[in-house]
Design a protein around this motif. Structure first.
Motif, short mmCIF file in Angstrom:
data_model
loop_
_atom_site.label_atom_id
_atom_site.label_comp_id
_atom_site.label_asym_id
_atom_site.label_seq_id
_atom_site.Cartn_x
_atom_site.Cartn_y
_atom_site.Cartn_z
N GLN A 198 -1.16 4.34 12.14
CA GLN A 198 -0.40 3.34 12.88
C GLN A 198 1.12 3.54 12.76
O GLN A 198 1.86 3.30 13.70
N PHE A 199 1.55 4.00 11.58
CA PHE A 199 2.98 4.14 11.32
C PHE A 199 3.42 5.60 11.25
O PHE A 199 4.38 5.93 10.56
N LYS A 200 2.69 6.45 11.95
CA LYS A 200 3.00 7.88 11.89
C LYS A 200 4.43 8.17 12.33
O LYS A 200 5.14 8.98 11.70
N ALA A 201 4.90 7.52 13.39
CA ALA A 201 6.26 7.77 13.88
C ALA A 201 7.29 7.38 12.84
O ALA A 201 8.27 8.12 12.61
N GLU A 202 7.10 6.24 12.20
CA GLU A 202 8.02 5.80 11.15
C GLU A 202 8.03 6.76 9.98
O GLU A 202 9.09 7.08 9.42
N LEU A 203 6.84 7.25 9.60
CA LEU A 203 6.75 8.19 8.49
C LEU A 203 7.43 9.52 8.85
O LEU A 203 8.14 10.11 8.02
N ASP A 204 7.20 9.98 10.06
CA ASP A 204 7.86 11.21 10.50
C ASP A 204 9.38 11.07 10.40
O ASP A 204 10.07 12.01 9.97
N GLN A 205 9.88 9.91 10.79
CA GLN A 205 11.32 9.69 10.75
C GLN A 205 11.82 9.64 9.31
O GLN A 205 12.87 10.21 8.98
N ILE A 206 11.08 8.97 8.42
CA ILE A 206 11.48 8.87 7.02
C ILE A 206 11.59 10.27 6.40
O ILE A 206 12.59 10.60 5.77
N TYR A 207 10.57 11.07 6.58
CA TYR A 207 10.59 12.39 5.96
C TYR A 207 11.59 13.32 6.64
O TYR A 207 12.17 14.19 6.00
N GLY A 208 11.81 13.10 7.92
CA GLY A 208 12.79 13.92 8.61
C GLY A 208 14.20 13.63 8.17
O GLY A 208 15.04 14.53 8.00
N THR A 249 15.21 3.61 -1.74
CA THR A 249 14.82 2.60 -0.75
C THR A 249 14.40 3.24 0.57
O THR A 249 13.75 2.60 1.39
N ALA A 250 14.78 4.51 0.78
CA ALA A 250 14.37 5.20 2.01
C ALA A 250 12.86 5.34 2.10
O ALA A 250 12.31 5.52 3.20
N PHE A 251 12.18 5.25 0.95
CA PHE A 251 10.73 5.43 0.91
C PHE A 251 10.00 4.10 0.70
O PHE A 251 8.85 4.09 0.26
N VAL A 252 10.67 3.00 1.00
CA VAL A 252 10.05 1.67 1.00
C VAL A 252 10.19 1.10 2.40
O VAL A 252 11.29 1.05 2.95
N ILE A 305 0.86 -1.18 0.00
CA ILE A 305 0.00 0.00 0.00
C ILE A 305 0.90 1.23 0.00
O ILE A 305 2.01 1.21 0.55
N VAL A 306 0.42 2.30 -0.65
CA VAL A 306 1.15 3.56 -0.72
C VAL A 306 0.44 4.59 0.15
O VAL A 306 -0.78 4.75 0.08
N VAL A 307 1.22 5.28 0.97
CA VAL A 307 0.68 6.32 1.84
C VAL A 307 1.53 7.59 1.67
O VAL A 307 2.49 7.61 0.92
N GLY A 308 1.14 8.64 2.40
CA GLY A 308 1.91 9.88 2.35
C GLY A 308 1.05 11.10 2.15
O GLY A 308 1.48 12.09 1.55
N ASN A 309 -0.18 11.05 2.64
CA ASN A 309 -1.07 12.20 2.49
C ASN A 309 -0.50 13.41 3.23
O ASN A 309 -0.13 13.34 4.39
N GLY A 310 -0.38 14.53 2.51
CA GLY A 310 0.16 15.74 3.08
C GLY A 310 1.67 15.74 3.24
O GLY A 310 2.24 16.64 3.87
N ARG A 311 2.33 14.74 2.66
CA ARG A 311 3.78 14.63 2.75
C ARG A 311 4.42 15.06 1.42
O ARG A 311 3.74 15.22 0.41
N PRO A 312 5.74 15.23 1.41
CA PRO A 312 6.39 15.68 0.16
C PRO A 312 6.29 14.66 -0.97
O PRO A 312 6.26 15.03 -2.14
N SER A 313 6.26 13.35 -0.63
CA SER A 313 6.23 12.30 -1.65
C SER A 313 5.66 11.04 -1.02
O SER A 313 5.56 10.94 0.21
N PRO A 314 5.29 10.05 -1.83
CA PRO A 314 4.68 8.83 -1.28
C PRO A 314 5.70 7.87 -0.68
O PRO A 314 6.89 7.91 -1.01
N VAL A 315 5.19 6.99 0.20
CA VAL A 315 5.98 5.92 0.79
C VAL A 315 5.24 4.61 0.53
O VAL A 315 4.02 4.54 0.67
N LEU A 316 6.00 3.59 0.17
CA LEU A 316 5.44 2.27 -0.11
C LEU A 316 5.67 1.34 1.08
O LEU A 316 6.81 1.15 1.52
#
Length: 537
Positions: free
Chosen positions: A524-534, A496-499, A448-459
């Motif tokens: 559920q994965f908000k913390a992981e997403l925050d870290q990826i984009y950070g 790969t940082a976005f997978v 699944i692809v997520v990333g609403n309101g983020r700079p780019s999607p994450v898989l």
């Protein structure tokens, strides 16, 4: 006025086809989980059993002094003939069934939904007894109706006058970001349209023989409720499988011993048979010989769909939701054109352009790739309860389509499949997911692809095997590189940082179809997403 319902359909067809099998129920071997025999239940027996269940519940609930049309919760698995008897019997007794499935394990959610519907009692499957505690309502176990002495208990007439706007049953959506499903009240006039649409979907290909089909899902949800109503109208037979995701050897058994000729399945489960048929000529021959292979719930992966068409399997695509039942249906056949969806006869739908217009779809280069939202007009008989409609009086489904030919549509995901990046540009997550499934099908079980309101999607991916996570990420990026090279910058996944690789069955899913819930993954994965984009910004 009197209205046509599932109960009047059953009464009419039991008189017309009394000795025809309505169901085939499995008897398991005492030594294994294999089916030893398939026991037929005739239409006349089905009607008699429904009336017995109705008398049982009338007698059982009599002490509560409940008025006719009171709401009664039914918390059942929905996968057995006995479950059908409780559901149909409760309605035949004059009550309004509020249906819950096996996959709502928290009784607090059940109690909240019962309260919202002003329910007066709860009937539950015996296996749930350990968790059905502190109920705010009277509770009853869905017991063996055959032990009851209720022959003298009267039943209300089936042809009584009803208000077409009155509620006849209540379903629920399979999930929500708030953690609680929505109530879906269904009126008599809505059910009349469901009966008419089901007749269209289930019309036999050959009236010289009895159609035999198979249970699609829980009777506590609209899909199997709809398909059974359709089957009953033609005196067809429905097989009760040993499980909803029955294996391919059970499918072969149902074809050979039960004469199954129409396979109805959610796409997720059908895909298993299609994959198995690649290495099993006998299974492929059986699929090729079916009158129809109808799938719903999700779109098939393009690779699976193409395999089916190339090998002469007669696919048919059905699109629907809990609020409206089936809405769109393909004509069925052996090529891609036959897969295009069309509104079911007798409905009144609009396809409204969304704004802004997205990039053209590479799979349909010769069409104007405007996204169109399916809107159920208020004058359509299947328009859901007014409480579910928008301010304009119509029901906006949030389902998006491309019109590839005049009046022919291809599903392009829900409105929330088109996430918006932080600069409000739209990203087609479904297209990315489809590409990953087609190029990395043997590597991943789900994605699944997520990333609403983020700079780019994450898989997010769940792996198929034991490939190390970093190696899997690199393989995915390598195989999807060409696809992403043609997409806008804000839609690309090139690092790969976005997978993110997570264990199997980790991603949150809906109860009914097993769809991964995009918004729930974001949460559920908000913390992981925050870290990826950070880190990777």
């Amino acid at each position: 006025m009197s209205c046509k319902t599932h109960l009047t359909v059953l009464q009419d067809k039991a008189a017309l086809y009394p000795s025809a099998p309505a169901f085939l129920v499995p008897e398991l071997s005492s030594e294994s989980d294999k089916v030893q025999a398939w026991t037929p239940i005739t239409y006349s027996q089905f009607l008699a059993d429904v009336e017995l269940a109705a008398r049982y519940w009338t007698a059982t609930l009599a002490g509560l002094g409940l008025p006719r049309h009171a709401v009664i919760g039914l918390w059942l698995g929905g996968m057995t003939y006995t479950d059908v008897l409780h559901i149909y019997g409760m309605a035949r007794a004059g009550y309004v069934p509020q249906l819950f499935s096996l996959r709502l394990p928290n009784p607090d959610v059940i109690y909240e939904l019962l309260q919202r519907a002003n329910a007066k009692a709860l009937v539950y499957e015996a296996s749930f007894a350990p968790i059905v505690t502190d109920s705010p309502l009277p509770i009853f176990i869905a017991a063996n109706i055959y032990d009851a002495d209720v022959d003298a208990v009267p039943l209300p007439p089936l042809d009584e006058e009803v208000n077409p706007d009155d509620t006849v049953m209540i379903f629920h959506t399979s999930g929500s970001t708030s953690g609680s499903p929505k109530l879906i009240p269904c009126s008599y006039s809505w059910l009349k349209t469901i009966v008419e649409k089901a007749a269209h979907v289930s019309k036999p290909h050959n009236f010289e023989r009895q159609d035999v089909t198979v249970w699609m899902g829980s009777m506590c949800h609209i899909a199997q409720t709809f398909m059974l109503i359709g089957a009953l109208q033609y005196g067809s037979c429905t097989i009760q499988p040993t499980q909803i995701a029955f294996p391919s050897d059970e499918l072969l058994d149902m074809v050979h011993r039960c004469r199954l000729n129409r396979l109805n399945q959610f796409a997720t489960f059908l895909a298993v048979h299609l994959r198995n048929s690649r290495r099993d000529p006998k299974l492929l021959a059986v699929l090729q010989g079916l009158d129809e292979v109808l799938y719903a719930g999700l779109t098939l992966a393009r690779e699976e769909e193409e395999w089916a068409y190339q090998n002469g399997i007669l696919l048919r695509n059905l699109f629907g939701n809990t609020e409206c039942g089936a809405m769109l249906l393909s004509i069925g056949g052996k090529d891609e054109d036959s897969s295009y969806l069309r509104p079911i006869e007798g409905t009144a739908y609009d396809f409204c352009p969304t704004d802004p217009t997205p990039e053209g779809d590479a799979a349909y280069e010769n069409v104007n790739a405007r996204l169109l939202e399916l809107v159920i007009r208020s004058d359509s008989g299947d328009c859901p309860d007014p409480s579910l409609r928008q301010a304009d009086g119509h029901y906006h489904t949030g389902d998006l389509f491309l019109e590839v030919k005049d009046g022919c549509y291809v599903f392009r995901g829900r409105d929330d499949d088109w996430i918006k990046s932080e600069n409000s540009l739209r990203c087609d997550t479904k297209a990315i997911e489809d590409n990953v499934r087609s190029t990395c099908g043997e590597l991943i079980a789900e994605c699944i692809v997520v990333g609403n309101g983020r700079p780019s999607p994450v898989l997010f991916v769940e792996p198929m095997g034991d490939v190390p996570a970093e190696r899997l990420k690199k393989d995915i990026i390598r195989r999807t590189r060409h696809f992403h090279s043609r997409r806008y910058l804000h839609e690309r996944i090139t690092s790969t940082a976005f997978v993110v690789v997570v264990p199997r069955d980790t991603l949150p899913r809906t109860a009914t179809k097993g769809n991964i819930r995009r918004k729930a993954v974001e949460e559920q994965f908000k913390a992981e997403l925050d870290q990826i984009y950070g880190v990777a910004a």
